[in-house]
Design an enzyme around this catalytic site. Structure first.
Site, short mmCIF file in Angstrom:
data_model
loop_
_atom_site.label_atom_id
_atom_site.label_comp_id
_atom_site.label_asym_id
_atom_site.label_seq_id
_atom_site.Cartn_x
_atom_site.Cartn_y
_atom_site.Cartn_z
N LYS A 18 18.72 18.22 49.42
CA LYS A 18 18.62 19.07 50.60
C LYS A 18 17.20 19.62 50.78
O LYS A 18 16.67 19.64 51.89
CB LYS A 18 19.63 20.22 50.49
CG LYS A 18 19.61 21.20 51.64
CD LYS A 18 20.82 22.12 51.55
CE LYS A 18 20.82 22.96 50.30
NZ LYS A 18 19.78 24.02 50.31
N ARG A 93 26.02 31.01 52.42
CA ARG A 93 26.61 30.42 51.21
C ARG A 93 28.11 30.65 51.11
O ARG A 93 28.77 30.03 50.30
CB ARG A 93 25.93 31.00 49.96
CG ARG A 93 24.50 30.56 49.76
CD ARG A 93 23.94 31.10 48.46
NE ARG A 93 22.57 30.73 48.25
CZ ARG A 93 22.15 29.60 47.68
NH1 ARG A 93 23.05 28.72 47.28
NH2 ARG A 93 20.87 29.35 47.52
N ARG A 132 17.49 14.94 34.67
CA ARG A 132 16.11 15.34 34.94
C ARG A 132 15.37 15.68 33.64
O ARG A 132 15.91 16.31 32.74
CB ARG A 132 16.06 16.55 35.88
CG ARG A 132 16.53 16.23 37.27
CD ARG A 132 16.18 17.31 38.27
NE ARG A 132 16.76 18.61 37.97
CZ ARG A 132 16.84 19.59 38.86
NH1 ARG A 132 16.40 19.41 40.10
NH2 ARG A 132 17.38 20.75 38.53
N ARG A 165 15.32 21.01 31.08
CA ARG A 165 15.50 22.44 31.31
C ARG A 165 16.87 22.88 30.83
O ARG A 165 17.85 22.12 30.89
CB ARG A 165 15.37 22.75 32.80
CG ARG A 165 13.97 22.76 33.31
CD ARG A 165 13.88 22.95 34.81
NE ARG A 165 15.06 23.56 35.43
CZ ARG A 165 15.18 23.74 36.73
NH1 ARG A 165 14.22 23.34 37.55
NH2 ARG A 165 16.26 24.31 37.24
N ARG A 176 27.69 24.73 37.92
CA ARG A 176 27.01 25.00 39.19
C ARG A 176 27.74 24.31 40.35
O ARG A 176 27.89 24.87 41.44
CB ARG A 176 25.56 24.53 39.13
CG ARG A 176 24.68 25.39 38.25
CD ARG A 176 23.35 24.72 37.96
NE ARG A 176 22.56 24.53 39.18
CZ ARG A 176 21.47 23.77 39.22
NH1 ARG A 176 21.07 23.11 38.14
NH2 ARG A 176 20.80 23.65 40.35
#
Length: 231
Positions: A18, A93, A132, A165, A176
């Site tokens: 996004k 949200r 990632r 991370r 999440r």
């Protein structure tokens, strides 16, 4: 590119791309890019009353309450650069925030033109986020599935160590996505019922391919007459 103003909301789960699309949409369609995160940080830095209120929650590691976020968005939407059209990124949200947005726009004689959802399957989102890696030395980013380094754990550019991370581990990523599904995904039904939701599939495609479809959707929306905005 677009001759008519657009007032849009951009939706997408974490890892959907996004943000990448937002960076392309805003200049292509001459829209003010309104990012909730950036506004909060800017309000805190500027020392506004709402910024000071938000800072107390942010410093404590808590979510900023709806009334503060809504107040900051209301202030931002009164600024002159939004008259020609805006793109909200990160707001609303929740359904409560969506209803508040409708109310504040109606009070200004405006209405959303379009809500654009970048849709990516959950398992691909997990692969994108949990895969990632970043170089500790130069910051170059990789993905062990989609953009792997030549040597595992080693940066192609500088030979530095790659790391993951803390919030990119699979357990955290799935949490999440569950939060997104619980709080934000219901917005798709809300906006579908209003007849303003459009979906672009982002799974298994590069940003250029996704933007080609995004561009078509937005260009068509810009040509539609009568979106409830002020003349």
């Amino acid at each position: 590119m677009a001759n008519s103003p657009l007032d849009i909301v951009l939706l997408g789960a974490p890892g959907s791309g996004k943000g990448t699309q937002a960076e392309r949409i805003a200049p292509a369609f001459d829209l003010s890019h309104i990012s909730t995160g950036e506004i909060l940080r800017g309000s805190v830095k500027a020392g506004t009353e709402l910024g000071a209120a938000a800072k107390r929650f942010m410093d404590a590691g808590d979510l900023v309450p709806d009334e503060i976020v809504i107040g900051i968005i209301r202030e931002r939407l009164t600024e002159p650069d939004t008259i020609a059209g805006f793109m909200l990124d990160g707001f609303p949200r929740t359904l409560f925030q969506a209803a508040a947005l409708d109310e504040m726009l109606a009070g200004a004689g405006r209405a959303l033109t379009l809500v654009l959802l970048i849709d990516v399957p959950d398992e691909e989102l997990v692969q994108r986020l949990a895969g990632r890696r970043a170089c500790r030395s130069c910051g170059r980013g990789y993905n062990v599935v989609f953009d792997a380094p030549k040597v595992e754990g080693v940066c192609d550019v500088c030979g530095g160590e790659l790391f993951q991370r803390d919030d990119d581990n699979e357990t955290t990523v799935r949490n999440r996505l569950q939060v997104y599904a619980r709080q934000t995904a219901p917005l798709t039904g809300y906006y579908r019922d209003q007849g303003i939701l459009s979906t672009v599939f982002g799974g298994g495609r590069n940003p250029d391919q996704v933007f080609a479809d995004v561009e078509k959707v937005l260009a068509a929306s810009a040509k539609r007459p009568g979106d409830g905005r002020q003349a």
